[in-house]
Design an enzyme around this catalytic site. Structure first.
Site, PDB file in Angstrom:
ATOM      1  NE  ARG A  51      -2.432   1.066   3.632  1.00 29.55           N
ATOM      2  CZ  ARG A  51      -3.126   0.836   4.744  1.00 29.55           C
ATOM      3  NH1 ARG A  51      -4.395   0.437   4.669  1.00 29.55           N
ATOM      4  NH2 ARG A  51      -2.564   0.989   5.921  1.00 29.55           N
ATOM      5  CE  LYS A 150      -1.963   5.041   7.095  1.00 27.55           C
ATOM      6  NZ  LYS A 150      -3.271   5.390   7.699  1.00 27.55           N
ATOM      7  CD  GLU A 183     -11.818   5.764   5.233  1.00 26.56           C
ATOM      8  OE1 GLU A 183     -11.232   4.773   5.722  1.00 26.56           O
ATOM      9  OE2 GLU A 183     -11.292   6.502   4.387  1.00 26.56           O
TER      10      GLU A 183
HETATM   11  C1  LIG Z   1      -8.416   6.916   6.713  1.00 31.56           C
HETATM   12  C2  LIG Z   1      -8.122   5.550   7.249  1.00 31.56           C
HETATM   13  N1  LIG Z   1      -9.016   4.550   7.041  1.00 31.56           N
HETATM   14  C3  LIG Z   1      -8.804   3.301   7.520  1.00 31.56           C
HETATM   15  C4  LIG Z   1      -7.660   3.003   8.217  1.00 31.56           C
HETATM   16  C5  LIG Z   1      -7.456   1.597   8.724  1.00 31.56           C
HETATM   17  O1  LIG Z   1      -6.446   1.009   7.932  1.00 31.56           O
HETATM   18  P1  LIG Z   1      -5.488  -0.120   8.539  1.00 31.56           P
HETATM   19  O2  LIG Z   1      -6.407  -1.248   9.001  1.00 31.56           O
HETATM   20  O3  LIG Z   1      -4.573  -0.492   7.414  1.00 31.56           O
HETATM   21  O4  LIG Z   1      -4.765   0.522   9.701  1.00 31.56           O
HETATM   22  C6  LIG Z   1      -6.693   3.997   8.429  1.00 31.56           C
HETATM   23  C7  LIG Z   1      -5.418   3.649   9.116  1.00 31.56           C
HETATM   24  N2  LIG Z   1      -5.195   4.615  10.125  1.00 31.56           N
HETATM   25  C8  LIG Z   1      -4.369   4.426  11.149  1.00 31.56           C
HETATM   26  C9  LIG Z   1      -3.441   3.439  11.118  1.00 31.56           C
HETATM   27  C10 LIG Z   1      -2.602   3.302  12.212  1.00 31.56           C
HETATM   28  C11 LIG Z   1      -2.714   4.159  13.316  1.00 31.56           C
HETATM   29  C12 LIG Z   1      -3.672   5.123  13.289  1.00 31.56           C
HETATM   30  C13 LIG Z   1      -3.793   6.017  14.460  1.00 31.56           C
HETATM   31  O5  LIG Z   1      -4.889   6.570  14.628  1.00 31.56           O
HETATM   32  O6  LIG Z   1      -2.797   6.110  15.167  1.00 31.56           O
HETATM   33  C14 LIG Z   1      -4.506   5.292  12.233  1.00 31.56           C
HETATM   34  C15 LIG Z   1      -6.926   5.285   7.947  1.00 31.56           C
HETATM   35  O7  LIG Z   1      -6.025   6.287   8.159  1.00 31.56           O
END
Ligand SMILES: Cc1ncc(COP(=O)(O)O)c(CNc2cccc(C(=O)O)c2)c1O
Length: 291
Positions: A51, A150, A183
């Site tokens: 990703r 991302k 989301e």
């Molecule tokens: C916009 C968004 N949507 C979904 C996710 C979930 O993706 P993953 O299942 O791959 O983590 C994210 C990921 N966001 C994310 C990932 C890791 C830590 C933190 C934090 O809030 O500290 C946030 C994100 O930033």
């Protein structure tokens, strides 16, 4: 002594500084990943790096390491910090350029890897679930800035976090520009209705989460039907269960949305089964940091 990977070196935290001319700082021009290690296993590192490299390609950013080199950098950063259960933040910015926004003045992308002990969400949140509200700020359109990238542009998500806070809740629901559910501010959403799971596909306006993908796999292996399709707030309000997934949150139940109590107001049975399955999977499935 925490050590941070900064452009090829491991430096002490106080020496881990970036230039004010770094375009990641000036314009949010860059990409990042949030990754977790569990008991010395880096969970789904390959998927996170895929990703990361896809996001970089999408914004025409060249990462000056191969995926294999980056894998070793992440593992070595955990080793240097002697972490077994860690949170890794991997940042690739466009690098140092002049004050103009053109990326062509940046000679080399800047690569930073931070590894910290994990600070997980309070246990009671998993026992009670979260209350969330739908916010006015929509998920950015994929023809403006794809939510599947991302990037370091997290203002869309931060503004949503502020709106949730102002509404007195911890998390928010974002819609896309057509009003379909996209989301959370930094997590994906699933609804459960008649034992069937539903989650929005990325193109609706969501980051395709690593946790989301793991939950889809676990649910299907447990025999649940899982569809990736659009749904509306009405479907959320009338769902039997709602939960959010993300690297930080893992799997967390939602007990109320815009004042509507979900199910009996407690984390649903399928939500709990999937969280348990996820926790099991993370103990074994990953890149070993220590042999
Ligand atoms: C916009 C968004 N949507 C979904 C996710 C979930 O993706 P993953 O299942 O791959 O983590 C994210 C990921 N966001 C994310 C990932 C890791 C830590 C933190 C934090 O809030 O500290 C946030 C994100 O930033």
């Amino acid at each position: 002594e925490q050590l941070i990977f900064l452009n090829g070196q491991f430096v002490k935290k106080e020496d881990a500084v970036v230039s004010v001319y770094d375009h990641g700082f000036l314009y949010g021009d860059g990409v990042f990943e949030g990754i977790r290690s569990y008991s010395g296993n880096v969970f789904r590192l390959e998927e996170h790096l895929t990703r990361l490299y896809d996001s970089a390609k999408s914004i025409m950013l060249t990462i000056p390491y191969t995926k294999e080199e980056m894998t070793n950098i992440v593992v070595e950063t955990l080793r240097q910090n002697k972490l077994k259960d860690g949170y890794i933040r991997l940042v690739v910015s466009r690098g140092v350029g002049d004050l103009g926004l053109s990326p062509y003045t940046c000679a080399r992308a800047q690569v930073i890897v931070i590894a910290e002990p994990l600070s997980i969400f309070p246990k009671e949140l998993y026992e009670t679930g979260l209350e969330i509200v739908t916010v006015a700020t929509r998920r950015n359109r994929s023809d403006v800035l794809s939510p599947m990238v991302k990037s370091l542009n997290y203002l869309n998500n931060i503004l949503v976090k502020i709106e949730a806070n102002l509404a007195g809740v911890q998390e928010a629901l974002m819609l896309n520009d057509q009003g379909y559910v996209a989301e959370g501010s930094a997590d994906n959403i699933f609804i459960v209705k008649d034992n069937k799971l539903l989650t929005p596909p990325g193109y609706v306006g969501a980051l395709v989460g690593v946790t989301r993908n793991a939950i889809i796999k676990i649910a299907r292996e447990k025999g649940y039907e899982v569809s990736e399709d659009v749904f509306t707030r009405h479907d959320v309000y009338t769902a039997d269960e709602v939960f959010l997934t993300g690297t930080a949150a893992e799997v967390i139940a939602v007990n109320k949305v815009d004042g509507r109590v979900i199910g009996d107001g407690k984390p649903g049975p399928i939500t709990s089964i999937l969280l348990e399955g996820f926790r099991e999977l993370t103990q074994t499935d990953g890149v070993k940091v220590y042999d």
